[in-house]
Design an enzyme around this catalytic site. Structure first.
Site, PDB file in Angstrom:
ATOM      1  N   ASN A   9       0.921  -1.203   0.111  1.00 58.04           N
ATOM      2  CA  ASN A   9      -0.248  -0.047   0.027  1.00 58.04           C
ATOM      3  C   ASN A   9       0.939   1.400  -0.043  1.00 58.04           C
ATOM      4  O   ASN A   9       1.363   1.509   0.885  1.00 58.04           O
ATOM      5  CB  ASN A   9      -0.845   0.038   1.263  1.00 58.04           C
ATOM      6  CG  ASN A   9      -1.805   1.282   1.689  1.00 58.04           C
ATOM      7  OD1 ASN A   9      -1.864   2.366   0.335  1.00 58.04           O
ATOM      8  ND2 ASN A   9      -2.418   1.385   2.481  1.00 58.04           N
ATOM      9  N   LYS A  11       0.061   4.303  -0.292  1.00 55.49           N
ATOM     10  CA  LYS A  11      -0.309   5.478   0.417  1.00 55.49           C
ATOM     11  C   LYS A  11      -0.306   6.735  -0.647  1.00 55.49           C
ATOM     12  O   LYS A  11      -0.156   6.495  -2.013  1.00 55.49           O
ATOM     13  CB  LYS A  11      -0.031   5.738   1.987  1.00 55.49           C
ATOM     14  CG  LYS A  11      -0.174   4.233   2.488  1.00 55.49           C
ATOM     15  CD  LYS A  11       0.226   4.435   4.124  1.00 55.49           C
ATOM     16  CE  LYS A  11      -0.224   3.232   5.075  1.00 55.49           C
ATOM     17  NZ  LYS A  11      -0.074   3.204   6.182  1.00 55.49           N
ATOM     18  N   HIS A  95      -9.385   0.993   4.936  1.00 63.72           N
ATOM     19  CA  HIS A  95      -8.080   1.297   5.719  1.00 63.72           C
ATOM     20  C   HIS A  95      -8.406   2.051   6.711  1.00 63.72           C
ATOM     21  O   HIS A  95      -9.114   3.262   6.745  1.00 63.72           O
ATOM     22  CB  HIS A  95      -7.089   2.069   4.711  1.00 63.72           C
ATOM     23  CG  HIS A  95      -5.733   2.012   5.391  1.00 63.72           C
ATOM     24  ND1 HIS A  95      -5.306   2.900   6.123  1.00 63.72           N
ATOM     25  CD2 HIS A  95      -4.670   0.817   5.155  1.00 63.72           C
ATOM     26  CE1 HIS A  95      -3.955   2.395   6.441  1.00 63.72           C
ATOM     27  NE2 HIS A  95      -3.583   1.346   5.958  1.00 63.72           N
ATOM     28  N   GLU A  97      -6.930   4.693   8.049  1.00 60.87           N
ATOM     29  CA  GLU A  97      -6.504   6.067   7.718  1.00 60.87           C
ATOM     30  C   GLU A  97      -7.803   6.716   6.809  1.00 60.87           C
ATOM     31  O   GLU A  97      -8.271   7.663   7.208  1.00 60.87           O
ATOM     32  CB  GLU A  97      -5.221   6.346   6.751  1.00 60.87           C
ATOM     33  CG  GLU A  97      -3.911   6.089   7.319  1.00 60.87           C
ATOM     34  CD  GLU A  97      -2.916   5.475   6.728  1.00 60.87           C
ATOM     35  OE1 GLU A  97      -2.882   5.544   5.464  1.00 60.87           O
ATOM     36  OE2 GLU A  97      -1.846   4.929   7.610  1.00 60.87           O
ATOM     37  N   GLU A 167      -5.259  -4.914  10.771  1.00 67.23           N
ATOM     38  CA  GLU A 167      -4.259  -3.730  10.818  1.00 67.23           C
ATOM     39  C   GLU A 167      -4.504  -2.932  12.190  1.00 67.23           C
ATOM     40  O   GLU A 167      -5.130  -1.963  12.077  1.00 67.23           O
ATOM     41  CB  GLU A 167      -4.104  -2.813   9.609  1.00 67.23           C
ATOM     42  CG  GLU A 167      -3.863  -3.357   8.316  1.00 67.23           C
ATOM     43  CD  GLU A 167      -3.281  -2.349   7.306  1.00 67.23           C
ATOM     44  OE1 GLU A 167      -2.258  -2.562   6.628  1.00 67.23           O
ATOM     45  OE2 GLU A 167      -3.971  -1.190   7.076  1.00 67.23           O
ATOM     46  N   GLY A 173       2.711   2.424  10.842  1.00 64.54           N
ATOM     47  CA  GLY A 173       3.584   3.539  10.565  1.00 64.54           C
ATOM     48  C   GLY A 173       4.306   3.681  11.812  1.00 64.54           C
ATOM     49  O   GLY A 173       4.957   4.961  11.986  1.00 64.54           O
ATOM     50  N   SER A 213       3.482  -2.127  10.294  1.00 67.20           N
ATOM     51  CA  SER A 213       5.029  -2.089  10.549  1.00 67.20           C
ATOM     52  C   SER A 213       5.484  -3.422  10.212  1.00 67.20           C
ATOM     53  O   SER A 213       6.612  -3.841  10.845  1.00 67.20           O
ATOM     54  CB  SER A 213       5.377  -1.953  11.980  1.00 67.20           C
ATOM     55  OG  SER A 213       4.824  -0.372  12.290  1.00 67.20           O
TER      56      SER A 213
HETATM   57  P1  13P Z   1       3.315   0.277   7.497  1.00 67.82           P
HETATM   58  O1  13P Z   1       3.592  -0.765   7.145  1.00 67.82           O
HETATM   59  O2  13P Z   1       3.766   1.688   7.257  1.00 67.82           O
HETATM   60  O3  13P Z   1       2.854   0.429   9.230  1.00 67.82           O
HETATM   61  O4  13P Z   1       1.545   0.611   7.191  1.00 67.82           O
HETATM   62  C1  13P Z   1       0.701  -0.413   7.513  1.00 67.82           C
HETATM   63  C2  13P Z   1      -0.390  -0.122   6.530  1.00 67.82           C
HETATM   64  O5  13P Z   1      -1.289   0.824   6.805  1.00 67.82           O
HETATM   65  C3  13P Z   1      -0.836  -0.796   5.393  1.00 67.82           C
HETATM   66  O6  13P Z   1      -1.896  -0.624   4.627  1.00 67.82           O
END
Ligand code: 13P
Length: 256
Positions: A9, A11, A95, A97, A167, A173, A213
């Protein structure tokens, strides 16, 4: 046997040239992890460029979000039809976010999931608890609520082509990865819910990805859990070496 799905992803990262460079390198090296299925989800505006860069390589293409509406006066939105038109087969929905920054509810995620399925896309439906929910002992309850709400009205037949992603919000992150045991506990509970709500065949076939992560140095342990069928990777998916190292770890688990 569920083929591990290793999904990047991206982003809101990359620009047109770095997106093409990243996709090209992943495409060239996809043979390093043939026992895993690889997927990249770039920003929507780069889907067509990334599709070209991937060429005939065995790397799938997905979007990071879409509208539940098929067309019309929805400024700034993209439809499932537009996503498929550009050659994407997957779409990430719900997601954290989207849920926490843009206020998407389970109801929104549900409408999008049904629209994606109707358009022939494979939705990757995300669930995950906040840190305070985990600390209050509410993880299972929160995940169950998101599962029920996001998948309302999805038939058993449709469910076989849905991918779930767990997640934990506190692990995204942050560098704070869930322990393999924490991940496995939630994944096993999700599979139990699939069996209860649908049937054993659905429960056995649906892939449940872990995200939060995931890095090359923790991938083997996470992907080695019985109910962890792949990874949804943010930061580490932006480096071809790291993404492919995680894919190799997934492929090794599939071979074992
Ligand atoms: P990270 O791997 O940067 O923690 O992000 C995970 C994520 O949100 C994947 O959709």
């Amino acid at each position: 046997m569920r083929t591990p799905l290793i999904a990047g992803n991206w982003k809101m990262n990359t620009d047109s040239s770095s997106a093409v460079a990243l996709a090209s390198e992943i495409a060239q090296r996809a043979g390093e992890a043939t026992d895993a299925e690889l997927l990249v989800c770039p920003p929507s505006v780069y889907l067509a460029l990334v599709k070209d860069a991937l060429g005939e390589a065995a790397v799938g293409l997905g979007a990071q979000n879409m509208s539940c509406q098929p067309q019309g006066a929805y400024t700034g939105e993209i439809s499932a039809g537009m996503v498929t038109d550009l050659g994407a087969k997957y779409v990430i929905l719900g997601h954290s976010e989207r849920r926490h920054i843009f206020g998407e509810s389970d109801e929104n995620v549900n409408k999008k999931t049904l629209a994606a399925l109707a358009a022939g896309l494979t939705p990757i439906v995300c669930v995950g608890e906040l840190l305070e929910e985990r600390e209050a002992g509410k993880t299972a309850e929160v995940i169950r609520g998101q599962f029920d709400g996001s998948l309302a009205g999805v038939t058993a037949e449709q469910m076989k082509s849905v991918v779930l992603a767990y997640e934990p919000v506190w692990a995204i992150g942050t560098g704070k990865v869930a322990s393999p045991e924490q991940a496995e506990e939630v994944h096993a509970d999700l599979r139990k819910q699939l069996a209860e709500r649908y049937n054993g065949e659905v429960a056995e076939s649906v892939r449940i990805l872990y995200g939060g992560s995931v890095k090359p140095d923790n991938a083997s342990e996470l992907l080695g859990q019985t109910n962890v069928d792949g990874a949804l990777i943010g930061g580490a998916s932006l480096k071809a070496d790291d993404f492919l190292a995680i894919a190799v770890a997934g492929a090794a688990v599939a071979q074992a």
